[in-house]
Design a protein around this motif. Structure first.
Motif, PDB file in Angstrom:
ATOM      1  N   PRO A   1     102.165  54.041  46.425  1.00 39.48           N
ATOM      2  CA  PRO A   1     101.248  52.897  46.487  1.00 39.48           C
ATOM      3  C   PRO A   1      99.851  53.327  46.909  1.00 39.48           C
ATOM      4  CG  PRO A   1     102.596  52.956  48.460  1.00 39.48           C
ATOM      5  CD  PRO A   1     103.109  54.044  47.567  1.00 39.48           C
ATOM      6  N   ASN A   2      98.850  52.597  46.407  1.00 40.49           N
ATOM      7  CA  ASN A   2      97.513  52.688  46.970  1.00 40.49           C
ATOM      8  C   ASN A   2      97.506  51.967  48.324  1.00 40.49           C
ATOM      9  OD1 ASN A   2      96.534  53.775  44.451  1.00 40.49           O
ATOM     10  ND2 ASN A   2      96.509  51.666  43.666  1.00 40.49           N
ATOM     11  N   ILE A   3      96.546  52.323  49.154  1.00 48.00           N
ATOM     12  CA  ILE A   3      96.379  51.661  50.451  1.00 48.00           C
ATOM     13  C   ILE A   3      94.926  51.228  50.571  1.00 48.00           C
ATOM     14  CG2 ILE A   3      96.447  51.940  52.963  1.00 48.00           C
ATOM     15  CD1 ILE A   3      98.642  54.079  52.522  1.00 48.00           C
ATOM     16  N   LEU A   4      94.716  49.944  50.807  1.00 40.69           N
ATOM     17  CA  LEU A   4      93.372  49.397  51.006  1.00 40.69           C
ATOM     18  C   LEU A   4      93.306  48.791  52.403  1.00 40.69           C
ATOM     19  CD1 LEU A   4      90.533  48.440  50.135  1.00 40.69           C
ATOM     20  CD2 LEU A   4      91.631  46.395  49.178  1.00 40.69           C
ATOM     21  N   CYS A   5      92.335  49.243  53.199  1.00 35.94           N
ATOM     22  CA  CYS A   5      92.086  48.679  54.522  1.00 35.94           C
ATOM     23  C   CYS A   5      90.778  47.914  54.483  1.00 35.94           C
ATOM     24  CB  CYS A   5      92.003  49.773  55.576  1.00 35.94           C
ATOM     25  SG  CYS A   5      93.518  50.726  55.777  1.00 35.94           S
ATOM     26  N   ILE A   6      90.834  46.635  54.762  1.00 35.79           N
ATOM     27  CA  ILE A   6      89.619  45.825  54.884  1.00 35.79           C
ATOM     28  C   ILE A   6      89.484  45.458  56.360  1.00 35.79           C
ATOM     29  CG2 ILE A   6      89.417  44.999  52.510  1.00 35.79           C
ATOM     30  CD1 ILE A   6      91.013  42.554  53.236  1.00 35.79           C
ATOM     31  N   VAL A   7      88.350  45.828  56.938  1.00 37.50           N
ATOM     32  CA  VAL A   7      88.200  45.852  58.388  1.00 37.50           C
ATOM     33  C   VAL A   7      86.958  45.070  58.792  1.00 37.50           C
ATOM     34  CG1 VAL A   7      88.064  47.335  60.433  1.00 37.50           C
ATOM     35  CG2 VAL A   7      89.176  48.190  58.335  1.00 37.50           C
ATOM     36  N   SER A   8      87.108  44.190  59.762  1.00 34.90           N
ATOM     37  CA  SER A   8      85.970  43.450  60.303  1.00 34.90           C
ATOM     38  C   SER A   8      85.707  43.903  61.731  1.00 34.90           C
ATOM     39  CB  SER A   8      86.220  41.934  60.266  1.00 34.90           C
ATOM     40  OG  SER A   8      87.406  41.599  60.964  1.00 34.90           O
ATOM     41  N   GLU A   9      84.432  43.915  62.101  1.00 36.61           N
ATOM     42  CA  GLU A   9      84.032  44.340  63.440  1.00 36.61           C
ATOM     43  C   GLU A   9      84.247  43.214  64.463  1.00 36.61           C
ATOM     44  OE1 GLU A   9      81.718  47.306  64.402  1.00 36.61           O
ATOM     45  OE2 GLU A   9      82.950  48.092  62.773  1.00 36.61           O
ATOM     46  N   ASP A  10      84.637  43.591  65.674  1.00 34.41           N
ATOM     47  CA  ASP A  10      84.589  42.698  66.835  1.00 34.41           C
ATOM     48  C   ASP A  10      85.221  41.337  66.544  1.00 34.41           C
ATOM     49  OD1 ASP A  10      82.889  44.851  67.164  1.00 34.41           O
ATOM     50  OD2 ASP A  10      81.384  43.746  68.266  1.00 34.41           O
ATOM     51  N   CYS A  11      86.404  41.346  65.966  1.00 32.84           N
ATOM     52  CA  CYS A  11      86.953  40.101  65.407  1.00 32.84           C
ATOM     53  C   CYS A  11      88.337  39.807  65.966  1.00 32.84           C
ATOM     54  CB  CYS A  11      87.024  40.245  63.887  1.00 32.84           C
ATOM     55  SG  CYS A  11      87.105  38.684  63.009  1.00 32.84           S
ATOM     56  N   PRO A  12      88.474  38.848  66.864  1.00 32.70           N
ATOM     57  CA  PRO A  12      89.800  38.430  67.328  1.00 32.70           C
ATOM     58  C   PRO A  12      90.470  37.597  66.237  1.00 32.70           C
ATOM     59  CG  PRO A  12      88.156  36.951  68.196  1.00 32.70           C
ATOM     60  CD  PRO A  12      87.402  37.991  67.412  1.00 32.70           C
ATOM     61  N   PRO A  13      91.721  37.223  66.419  1.00 32.02           N
ATOM     62  CA  PRO A  13      92.404  36.442  65.384  1.00 32.02           C
ATOM     63  C   PRO A  13      91.973  34.971  65.348  1.00 32.02           C
ATOM     64  CG  PRO A  13      93.906  36.932  67.178  1.00 32.02           C
ATOM     65  CD  PRO A  13      92.651  37.692  67.463  1.00 32.02           C
ATOM     66  N   ARG A  14      90.669  34.739  65.215  1.00 30.99           N
ATOM     67  CA  ARG A  14      90.147  33.379  65.024  1.00 30.99           C
ATOM     68  C   ARG A  14      90.106  33.076  63.523  1.00 30.99           C
ATOM     69  NH1 ARG A  14      87.754  30.771  69.357  1.00 30.99           N
ATOM     70  NH2 ARG A  14      87.467  32.031  71.241  1.00 30.99           N
ATOM     71  N   LEU A  15      91.306  32.934  62.944  1.00 28.89           N
ATOM     72  CA  LEU A  15      91.471  32.723  61.514  1.00 28.89           C
ATOM     73  C   LEU A  15      92.396  31.536  61.291  1.00 28.89           C
ATOM     74  CD1 LEU A  15      92.312  36.429  60.531  1.00 28.89           C
ATOM     75  CD2 LEU A  15      90.035  35.393  60.604  1.00 28.89           C
ATOM     76  N   GLY A  16      92.265  30.938  60.123  1.00 27.94           N
ATOM     77  CA  GLY A  16      93.170  29.850  59.790  1.00 27.94           C
ATOM     78  C   GLY A  16      94.617  30.293  59.810  1.00 27.94           C
TER      79      GLY A  16
ATOM     80  N   LEU B   1      91.416  35.283  53.644  1.00 28.15           N
ATOM     81  CA  LEU B   1      92.366  35.929  54.544  1.00 28.15           C
ATOM     82  C   LEU B   1      93.597  35.054  54.770  1.00 28.15           C
ATOM     83  CD1 LEU B   1      89.894  37.523  57.102  1.00 28.15           C
ATOM     84  CD2 LEU B   1      91.221  38.682  55.326  1.00 28.15           C
ATOM     85  N   ASP B   2      93.428  33.740  54.730  1.00 24.07           N
ATOM     86  CA  ASP B   2      94.591  32.849  54.844  1.00 24.07           C
ATOM     87  C   ASP B   2      95.511  33.031  53.634  1.00 24.07           C
ATOM     88  OD1 ASP B   2      93.300  31.982  57.099  1.00 24.07           O
ATOM     89  OD2 ASP B   2      92.733  30.025  56.291  1.00 24.07           O
ATOM     90  N   ARG B   3      94.911  33.199  52.470  1.00 28.94           N
ATOM     91  CA  ARG B   3      95.713  33.431  51.260  1.00 28.94           C
ATOM     92  C   ARG B   3      96.426  34.775  51.357  1.00 28.94           C
ATOM     93  NH1 ARG B   3      91.844  33.654  47.842  1.00 28.94           N
ATOM     94  NH2 ARG B   3      91.595  31.395  47.900  1.00 28.94           N
TER      95      ARG B   3
ATOM     96  N   MET C   1      82.237  36.839  56.666  1.00 30.04           N
ATOM     97  CA  MET C   1      83.128  37.996  56.631  1.00 30.04           C
ATOM     98  C   MET C   1      84.287  37.752  55.689  1.00 30.04           C
ATOM     99  SD  MET C   1      86.379  38.869  57.895  1.00 30.04           S
ATOM    100  CE  MET C   1      86.661  37.888  59.358  1.00 30.04           C
ATOM    101  N   ASP C   2      84.865  36.562  55.735  1.00 32.22           N
ATOM    102  CA  ASP C   2      85.982  36.230  54.856  1.00 32.22           C
ATOM    103  C   ASP C   2      85.574  36.322  53.385  1.00 32.22           C
ATOM    104  OD1 ASP C   2      88.785  34.855  54.585  1.00 32.22           O
ATOM    105  OD2 ASP C   2      87.421  33.671  53.328  1.00 32.22           O
ATOM    106  N   ALA C   3      84.359  35.907  53.081  1.00 24.88           N
ATOM    107  CA  ALA C   3      83.868  36.020  51.701  1.00 24.88           C
ATOM    108  C   ALA C   3      83.779  37.484  51.275  1.00 24.88           C
ATOM    109  CB  ALA C   3      82.515  35.339  51.575  1.00 24.88           C
TER     110      ALA C   3
END
Length: 613
Positions: free
Chosen positions: A6-21, A33-35, A188-190
């Motif tokens: 498999p390929n591996i893709l890491c998408i990383v955001s800075e300074d980001c707690p789990p304040r996500l839907g 990210l919810d999807r 960031m989500d965009a």
């Protein structure tokens, strides 16, 4: 022809707690990210190893806790990278993967990122790989970096929409920081959505395992730099396409309670790619055939920016245990960069004015030796259960787990920075660094029991400078509490040749009534010493001592143009304190000198409108 790996893709955001839907935050606008979470697996208790970027990234890169490879545990240390330690891009490149990084590095050591990756740049992309090669690609966005809250970021979330954490005062500055942060999270989500769309457009989504995570937690006060969930908690979402679903033991859309750590990523990448685990990894795989379940994840903090505050912590699915090895320091030490935030300025202003509740005021007080929180019942970690007899068994169990962990990874955080014991060979020498003895002595120090004074004094001539340092720390902690110091302390100070130990003894003597003499000594030391970390330790000691002499002012004022960012910050703060001109809104961080330095951790474009003071 179909890929066999498999390929591996890491998408990383800075300074980001789990304040996500996906984590139940109703204010967050994170459809992409919810999807991803709906199609993948989400870990409720994911932690970084250090609540700041550089040590955390070292752990991700190497699969080792930064404190096991000093000085990588110190913020922006850039120490020598020892031979024989593997990094995940090197291992994957050796097996035929095309590895790219776009584009942050800041690995907290002197390793050249260009030797690790096939490409590391703002244009690095899997699309540049050789035909047929599997890829491992990292994309990092700074949209949510701490600096995003230094100026207002408009968007759909307004001040009145946010809920202020219970440990912070409800001020406009804190509300604006939180609202701006939510608006940046949407942007960031965009960004993440664009990367996921590129997978689909290139027809490789069904061959790519996607990892989304952050390097550490939120930029709000008591978050980044601190060992609570707000600083160490990160989102972790992994989407495994149907062809590789056998790598998971849970169904898509599942929220997993078993703790995971960012130090586990290296082992997890190897596991999903069908590769053998490399020697020396301290993390463990959480998906794939080599997966193992954890009871605890571990973390800690050492020097953050210009302030020293040693902490270690263990987190289970329900509890967080914290051990404070610098209980003589308040949580709210001044950090020049963090104080660019109106949230910190408002918080300290309310503290000075006496407007805080006891819960809010706690940040400005000295720390207990131990903390224990039931996160299920107390998600803000405000009720310390360490002294509650109902939780004595849990405290003892987690305390023992942390001790075992520190021994297993050979935790070097007890070694004073810039001392002769810090080197890779020295810290492996039991005579120089008797870790088990050091841990026991540090435990006595943080107990702050005056009956141990004679024992501390007896260790001030120990052959190990680390043992002498922690004996000195034990005396310093008691001196800060107003305890009497023995007469032999002055002679021990006079005969001590290791600067880090002598600085600690000097501060202890300063708290014990010899402030003028010790202020003059530390001032002379700062003026003559060339090592910036030794100067920084002396500056911190001078800042904390009662009634420092004004004779130090000319020397301190001369350091606000220093080449070292952290010396500048500590000196700028102390200068204003000595002058009596300090206010929480004082501009101390020097953007002009920061830009000139070519700092590798934060690119210049992070401050597009902050070029002047």
């Amino acid at each position: 022809m179909s890929q066999t790996r498999p390929n591996i893709l890491c998408i990383v955001s800075e300074d980001c707690p789990p304040r996500l839907g996906a984590y139940g935050d109703r204010l967050a606008r994170t459809p992409n990210l919810d999807r991803l979470a709906g199609e993948g697996v989400t870990w409720r208790v994911a932690n970084c190893t250090s609540p700041v970027c550089a040590p955390s990234r070292f752990a991700i890169l190497t699969g080792r806790h930064a404190e096991s490879v000093p000085p990588a545990q110190q913020m922006t240390a850039f120490g020598p990278f020892p031979e024989g330690i593997a990094t995940y891009p090197e291992v994957f490149r050796a097996t035929g993967y095309y590895c790219t990084n776009n584009s942050k590095t800041h690995y907290n050591c002197d390793i050249d990122p260009n030797t690790l990756w096939d490409e590391t740049s703002g244009t690095a992309h899997w699309r540049n790989r050789p035909a047929g090669a599997p890829f491992l690609a990292v994309f990092n966005t700074m949209l949510t970096h701490e600096s995003c809250v230094f100026e207002r970021k408009d968007g759909p979330v307004r001040l009145q929409d946010v809920t202020v954490p219970s440990y912070l005062p409800d001020s406009d500055g804190i509300r604006q920081s939180l609202a701006s942060y939510y608006n940046q999270v949407e942007r960031m989500d965009a960004f993440m959505g664009e990367r996921l769309a590129e997978l689909e457009a290139d027809g490789v989504a069904e061959d790519t395992i996607v990892f989304y995570y952050s390097d550490h937690g939120s930029p709000l006060p008591r978050s980044k730099r601190f060992c609570y969930d707000e600083g160490l908690g990160v989102p972790m979402i992994v989407r495994v396409p149907s062809r590789w679903r056998h790598l998971l033991d849970v169904a898509p859309g599942t929220m997993v309670d078993t703790p995971v750590s960012l130090v586990d990523l290296f082992a997890t990448f190897l596991s999903v790619a069908g590769l053998d685990l490399v020697e020396g990894l301290q993390g463990q795989a959480f998906i794939g055939p080599k997966r193992r379940k954890r009871e605890y994840v571990f973390g800690g903090r050492d020097r953050m920016d210009e302030r020293y505050d040693l902490t270690r912590t263990a987190r289970s699915a329900r509890f967080r245990y914290i051990r404070n090895y610098s209980p003589h320091r308040i949580w709210g030490q001044h950090y020049a960069f963090a104080w660019e935030s109106k949230a910190y300025q408002d918080y300290e202003t309310d503290h000075i004015a006496g407007r805080l509740t006891p819960r809010e005021e706690r940040f400005w007080q000295r720390k207990p030796a131990e903390e224990l929180y039931d996160i299920a019942e107390d998600p803000d970690a405000t009720v310390n259960l360490a002294s509650d007899p109902l939780y004595a068994a849990e405290l003892e169990k987690t305390r023992d787990a942390l001790d075992r962990h520190m021994l297993e990874i050979h935790d070097c955080g007890f070694i004073p920075e810039a001392s002769q014991a810090e080197g890779w060979q020295a810290n492996r020498n039991e005579t120089i660094y008797p870790l088990r003895e050091v841990i026991a002595l540090a435990g006595l120090a943080i107990a702050r029991d005056a009956s141990n004074i004679a024992r501390f004094c007896g260790l001030l001539d120990h052959p190990s400078l680390v043992m002498r340092f922690w004996a000195a720390q034990g005396l310093l902690m008691l001196a800060v509490e107003g305890g009497p110091m023995p007469p032999q302390l002055r002679s021990a100070w006079a005969s001590e040749h290791e600067p880090t130990v002598r600085i600690a003894l000097s501060e202890a003597l300063g708290h014990a009534g010899d402030g003028m003499t010790q202020a003059e000594y530390l001032t002379r030391f700062i003026a003559s010493e060339h090592n910036p970390r030794l100067r920084l330790q002396a500056l911190c000691a001078l800042t904390e001592m009662p009634h420092p002499s004004r004779v130090s002012l000319p020397v301190i004022a001369g350091l606000i143009e220093d080449e070292d960012e952290y010396v500048r910050g500590a000196a700028g703060y102390l200068k204003r304190r000595l002058e009596g001109s300090y206010e929480p809104s004082s501009k101390i961080f020097r953007y002009d000198l920061f830009r000139q330095s070519g700092h590798s951790g934060l690119p210049v474009h992070a401050f597009p409108r902050l070029t002047t003071r």
